[in-house]
Design a protein around this motif. Structure first.
Motif, mmCIF file in Angstrom:
data_model
loop_
_atom_site.group_PDB
_atom_site.id
_atom_site.type_symbol
_atom_site.label_atom_id
_atom_site.label_comp_id
_atom_site.label_asym_id
_atom_site.label_seq_id
_atom_site.Cartn_x
_atom_site.Cartn_y
_atom_site.Cartn_z
ATOM 1 N N GLN A 1 -15.963 37.986 10.514
ATOM 2 C CA GLN A 1 -16.351 39.181 11.268
ATOM 3 C C GLN A 1 -17.869 39.266 11.413
ATOM 4 O OE1 GLN A 1 -14.445 42.095 8.739
ATOM 5 N NE2 GLN A 1 -12.729 42.326 10.154
ATOM 6 N N LEU A 2 -18.593 38.938 10.342
ATOM 7 C CA LEU A 2 -20.050 38.940 10.408
ATOM 8 C C LEU A 2 -20.541 37.867 11.385
ATOM 9 C CD1 LEU A 2 -20.886 39.293 6.609
ATOM 10 C CD2 LEU A 2 -20.919 41.103 8.330
ATOM 11 N N GLU A 3 -19.900 36.714 11.369
ATOM 12 C CA GLU A 3 -20.298 35.628 12.266
ATOM 13 C C GLU A 3 -20.140 36.034 13.730
ATOM 14 O OE1 GLU A 3 -19.413 31.554 9.760
ATOM 15 O OE2 GLU A 3 -17.716 32.561 10.729
ATOM 16 N N ILE A 4 -19.082 36.765 14.033
ATOM 17 C CA ILE A 4 -18.863 37.207 15.414
ATOM 18 C C ILE A 4 -19.984 38.144 15.856
ATOM 19 C CG2 ILE A 4 -17.365 38.602 16.900
ATOM 20 C CD1 ILE A 4 -14.984 37.450 15.327
ATOM 21 N N VAL A 5 -20.327 39.116 15.003
ATOM 22 C CA VAL A 5 -21.347 40.092 15.373
ATOM 23 C C VAL A 5 -22.721 39.429 15.502
ATOM 24 C CG1 VAL A 5 -22.549 42.187 14.667
ATOM 25 C CG2 VAL A 5 -20.077 41.998 14.327
ATOM 26 N N LEU A 6 -23.067 38.578 14.538
ATOM 27 C CA LEU A 6 -24.384 37.931 14.556
ATOM 28 C C LEU A 6 -24.434 36.756 15.534
ATOM 29 C CD1 LEU A 6 -25.205 37.897 10.733
ATOM 30 C CD2 LEU A 6 -26.231 39.350 12.473
ATOM 31 N N ASN A 7 -23.263 36.281 15.945
ATOM 32 C CA ASN A 7 -23.169 35.114 16.820
ATOM 33 C C ASN A 7 -23.833 33.891 16.184
ATOM 34 O OD1 ASN A 7 -22.254 33.802 19.154
ATOM 35 N ND2 ASN A 7 -24.232 34.054 20.171
ATOM 36 N N ARG A 8 -23.674 33.769 14.870
ATOM 37 C CA ARG A 8 -24.219 32.652 14.103
ATOM 38 C C ARG A 8 -23.195 32.260 13.049
ATOM 39 N NH1 ARG A 8 -27.685 34.603 17.204
ATOM 40 N NH2 ARG A 8 -29.879 33.934 17.325
ATOM 41 N N THR A 9 -23.261 31.021 12.592
ATOM 42 C CA THR A 9 -22.378 30.529 11.541
ATOM 43 C C THR A 9 -23.014 30.781 10.175
ATOM 44 O OG1 THR A 9 -21.502 28.815 12.983
ATOM 45 C CG2 THR A 9 -21.179 28.511 10.624
ATOM 46 N N GLY A 10 -22.226 31.309 9.248
ATOM 47 C CA GLY A 10 -22.712 31.557 7.901
ATOM 48 C C GLY A 10 -21.925 30.780 6.872
ATOM 49 N N LYS A 11 -22.221 31.042 5.612
ATOM 50 C CA LYS A 11 -21.492 30.405 4.519
ATOM 51 C C LYS A 11 -21.395 31.382 3.358
ATOM 52 C CE LYS A 11 -25.472 28.290 2.209
ATOM 53 N NZ LYS A 11 -26.058 27.045 1.683
ATOM 54 N N GLU A 12 -20.400 31.178 2.511
ATOM 55 C CA GLU A 12 -20.249 31.974 1.294
ATOM 56 C C GLU A 12 -20.844 31.196 0.133
ATOM 57 O OE1 GLU A 12 -18.725 33.322 -2.475
ATOM 58 O OE2 GLU A 12 -18.122 31.427 -1.545
#
Length: 287
Positions: A163-174
């Motif tokens: 969900q965070l990736e969609i809003v930021l339009n960036r790929t993240g990691k845990e």
């Protein structure tokens, strides 16, 4: 200082980086741009900010990063220190020929007080690593490989990374319970004639620490040129995100960069939308 950026760059062998890791006392990993990076989270510290116990990965992550230049190795890093550790570490680094490029806060209202020392050095890789190990010996930075960061209180997380990736339009990691985003700038960052890869601390960092329900504590820093500073301040403050520091981390970079640190504790998706608006004011790499 010129390092002959036009010459063909010799890549170090895995054995060279293994010797560096052994000298420091902590393993590392290769990052994009032929950067060898060692993370040194201050898992020995229990730091709270406005009632939130910080996961060390959120805001207490010391690191050093090495890159082979044509004629030598360069190292950059950020050391998280207690106030009592600042003086001895500074003395040790100066005695070893490693420069301090900044010393300041990143967050506000933390307890106990922590400081952030940014460093830069050039020379033979093993000697740089030995100098860093000596400086770290004046701190309580754990060098053994820790398990997952453990907080006194673990609350259920209802935040999904996707969900965070969609809003930021960036790929993240845990990473150990923290959702991390690293967003490079679109232009090259240079130190004299040497390109500084994003993995050496010149990418915008955004971290989310879930703290129960749909909420998160966020911190990190935007990497900005001068014309972006006030538009980003405005975007953050309009969305309930506090600016906690604005300063330099380096001395000889081009273009000139400013690092803007931030903090908030609120609904995670609301904060993500505010961060996205701020990102859109910068010349950052698109998704």
């Amino acid at each position: 200082m010129t390092f002959g950026g036009g010459a063909k760059q010799q890549k170090p062998t895995p054995a060279e980086w293994e010797a560096v890791a052994n000298a420091i006392g902590k393993s590392g990993s290769m990052q994009p741009g032929d950067v060898f990076k060692i993370g040194l989270p201050r898992t020995d510290l229990e730091v709270t900010v406005r009632g939130v116990q910080l996961n060390p990965v959120l805001a207490l992550g010391s690191w050093v990063a090495f890159k082979k230049s044509p004629n030598m190795t360069m190292v950059m890093g950020d050391l998280v220190l207690t106030e009592a550790e600042v003086g001895p570490v500074m003395w040790s680094l100066q005695e070893s020929g490693i420069d301090m490029t900044a010393l300041h806060n990143h967050v506000l209202d933390e307890s106990p007080r922590v400081m952030y020392m940014h460093i830069s050095g050039h020379g033979e890789a093993l000697k740089l690593a030995e100098a860093l190990h000596r400086a770290l010996s004046y701190t309580k930075t754990p060098l053994e490989t820790p398990g997952k960061a453990t907080l006194k209180t673990r609350l259920p997380a209802r935040i999904e990374l996707h969900q965070l990736e969609i809003v930021l339009n960036r790929t993240g990691k845990e990473n150990s319970g923290v959702y991390q985003f690293s967003i490079p700038r679109a232009e090259k960052i240079m130190e004299n004639e040497t390109e500084i890869p994003p993995a050496m601390g010149v990418a915008t960092a955004i971290n989310f620490q879930p703290i129960g329900e749909d909420r998160a504590a966020i911190t990190g820093d935007f990497v900005l040129v001068a014309s972006e500073v006030n538009p980003v301040i405005h975007a953050l403050r309009e969305n309930g995100i506090a600016v906690t520091a604005l300063h330099s981390h380096m001395l000889d970079e081009s273009p000139r960069l400013f690092f803007m640190h931030f903090w908030a504790n609120d609904d995670a998706m609301k904060l993500a939308r505010g961060l996205r608006l701020a990102l859109d004011k910068t010349n950052s790499v698109a998704h």
